[in-house]
Design a protein around this motif. Structure first.
Motif, short mmCIF file in Angstrom:
data_model
loop_
_atom_site.label_atom_id
_atom_site.label_comp_id
_atom_site.label_asym_id
_atom_site.label_seq_id
_atom_site.Cartn_x
_atom_site.Cartn_y
_atom_site.Cartn_z
N ALA A 252 -2.96 4.55 5.36
CA ALA A 252 -3.75 3.36 5.01
C ALA A 252 -3.01 2.09 5.38
O ALA A 252 -3.61 1.12 5.86
CB ALA A 252 -4.08 3.38 3.52
N THR B 121 -7.36 -4.10 -1.87
CA THR B 121 -7.89 -3.03 -1.02
C THR B 121 -7.84 -1.74 -1.83
O THR B 121 -6.78 -1.31 -2.27
CB THR B 121 -7.05 -2.87 0.26
OG1 THR B 121 -5.69 -2.60 -0.09
CG2 THR B 121 -7.11 -4.13 1.10
N THR B 122 -8.99 -1.13 -2.06
CA THR B 122 -9.04 0.05 -2.92
C THR B 122 -10.24 0.93 -2.59
O THR B 122 -11.21 0.47 -1.97
CB THR B 122 -9.12 -0.38 -4.40
OG1 THR B 122 -9.19 0.77 -5.25
CG2 THR B 122 -10.34 -1.25 -4.65
N ALA B 123 -10.16 2.17 -3.00
CA ALA B 123 -11.29 3.10 -2.81
C ALA B 123 -12.23 3.06 -4.00
O ALA B 123 -13.25 3.77 -4.00
CB ALA B 123 -10.75 4.51 -2.59
N THR C 214 -3.02 1.80 9.23
CA THR C 214 -4.38 1.52 9.72
C THR C 214 -4.75 0.07 9.48
O THR C 214 -5.30 -0.60 10.38
CB THR C 214 -5.40 2.44 9.03
OG1 THR C 214 -5.09 3.80 9.33
CG2 THR C 214 -6.82 2.13 9.50
N LEU C 215 -4.44 -0.45 8.30
CA LEU C 215 -4.75 -1.84 8.00
C LEU C 215 -3.98 -2.78 8.92
O LEU C 215 -4.54 -3.76 9.44
CB LEU C 215 -4.44 -2.15 6.54
CG LEU C 215 -4.68 -3.59 6.08
CD1 LEU C 215 -6.10 -4.05 6.41
CD2 LEU C 215 -4.40 -3.73 4.59
N GLU D 50 0.86 -1.20 0.00
CA GLU D 50 0.00 0.00 0.00
C GLU D 50 0.89 1.23 0.00
O GLU D 50 1.78 1.36 0.83
CB GLU D 50 -0.89 -0.04 1.25
CG GLU D 50 -1.57 1.25 1.63
CD GLU D 50 -2.60 1.69 0.62
OE1 GLU D 50 -2.39 2.76 0.01
OE2 GLU D 50 -3.60 0.97 0.44
N LYS E 202 -12.18 0.78 0.61
CA LYS E 202 -11.79 1.71 1.68
C LYS E 202 -12.90 2.74 1.88
O LYS E 202 -13.53 3.14 0.90
CB LYS E 202 -10.48 2.42 1.30
CG LYS E 202 -9.30 1.51 1.05
CD LYS E 202 -8.12 2.34 0.56
CE LYS E 202 -6.93 1.49 0.19
NZ LYS E 202 -5.81 2.28 -0.36
N PRO E 203 -13.11 3.18 3.11
CA PRO E 203 -12.48 2.71 4.35
C PRO E 203 -12.90 1.28 4.67
O PRO E 203 -14.06 0.92 4.48
CB PRO E 203 -12.97 3.69 5.40
CG PRO E 203 -14.27 4.21 4.85
CD PRO E 203 -14.10 4.25 3.37
N ILE E 204 -11.95 0.50 5.13
CA ILE E 204 -12.19 -0.93 5.31
C ILE E 204 -13.10 -1.20 6.49
O ILE E 204 -12.89 -0.70 7.60
CB ILE E 204 -10.85 -1.67 5.46
CG1 ILE E 204 -10.09 -1.61 4.12
CG2 ILE E 204 -11.05 -3.12 5.89
CD1 ILE E 204 -8.70 -2.18 4.16
N ASP F 32 -3.12 -2.87 -2.53
CA ASP F 32 -3.77 -1.70 -3.12
C ASP F 32 -3.70 -1.82 -4.64
O ASP F 32 -2.79 -2.47 -5.18
CB ASP F 32 -3.06 -0.43 -2.64
CG ASP F 32 -3.80 0.83 -3.05
OD1 ASP F 32 -5.01 0.75 -3.36
OD2 ASP F 32 -3.18 1.91 -3.03
#
Length: 232
Positions: free
Chosen positions: A15, A83-85, A18-19, A10, A104-106, A57
């Motif tokens: 991010a 993991t993506t927005a 946080t993950l 990522e 995201k947000p996860i 990501d």
């Protein structure tokens, strides 16, 4: 039970952190073994650590997480959780056989679901054995293996067709992959395919005569296990 080993690739620092925090706080069966800020170093980390799964990501500066399988080459890829927005990558992601796709947000519940899927996949017995070779990874059907012999930190894989492959993995590590595939550790240095045993040579020092004619020693503490498998 051994924890699931995962990596995070990522480019955004917050991010990434946080993950990792979410995984450590809400998924007790997970160990984060590496984090990378871009795809190239992430792929190098995958090749070095061979994680069970990677949280990846998609949009990163100059790169796309979708390129990961191409960059890994012949090496078997770990399970991928994108993991993506952006929701519009979902079809392409699952086309790459992604295990999950987290927006995201996860969401914690969805993160736990993804981890459960990793665990479920890990418990499934692989159809083929992946072993490292000089030019990458080689996939071997377990039934084609006659026996394996430890040589220090290496293992000599003896195939039924008479060929031998020396791999840079300890016998104990390979044994974990073959434990449900009709293999038995008959000696500290030997793991045999039970289907390839021709006869048991009993005496002061019991040994196995394999179908190729090779003799494999049997440790004293494994004689009882053989008697249970071959009572006659």
């Amino acid at each position: 039970m051994k924890k699931l080993q995962v990596g995070i690739i990522e480019d955004e620092f917050l991010a990434r952190e946080t993950l990792q925090a979410f995984l450590l706080r809400h998924c007790e069966n997970v160990e984060v073994i590496f984090m990378a800020s871009e795809l190239e170093s992430g792929v190098a980390a995958i090749k070095k650590h061979q994680p069970d799964a990677v949280f990846l990501d998609i949009e990163m500066p100059g790169q796309s997480g979708m390129e990961i399988r191409e960059l890994l080459g012949d090496m078997p890829a770990p399970h991928i959780i994108f993991t993506t927005a952006y929701a519009n990558y979902a079809v392409d992601a699952f086309g790459l056989e992604a295990l999950d796709y987290l927006l995201k947000p996860i969401d914690i519940a969805k993160l736990r679901r993804a981890v459960a899927r990793i665990e479920e996949q890990k418990t499934k017995t692989p159809e083929k054995l992946s072993i490292p070779c000089s030019n990458g990874q080689r996939m071997i059907e377990p039934s084609t293996i006659e026996f394996l012999e430890a040589e220090g930190s290496y293992t000599n894989v003896n195939l039924c067709d008479g060929t031998n492959i020396l791999v840079s993995r300890k016998l104990g590590d390979i044994e974990e992959q073959l434990s449900a595939k009709n293999f038995l550790r008959v000696h500290r240095s030997y793991l045999v395919n039970l289907d390839q045993i021709q006869s048991i040579v009993r005496g002061t020092n019991t040994s196995l005569r394999m179908k190729s004619g090779a003799d494999v020693p049997v440790a004293r503490n494994q004689k009882e296990a053989l008697k249970r498998l071959f009572p006659k």
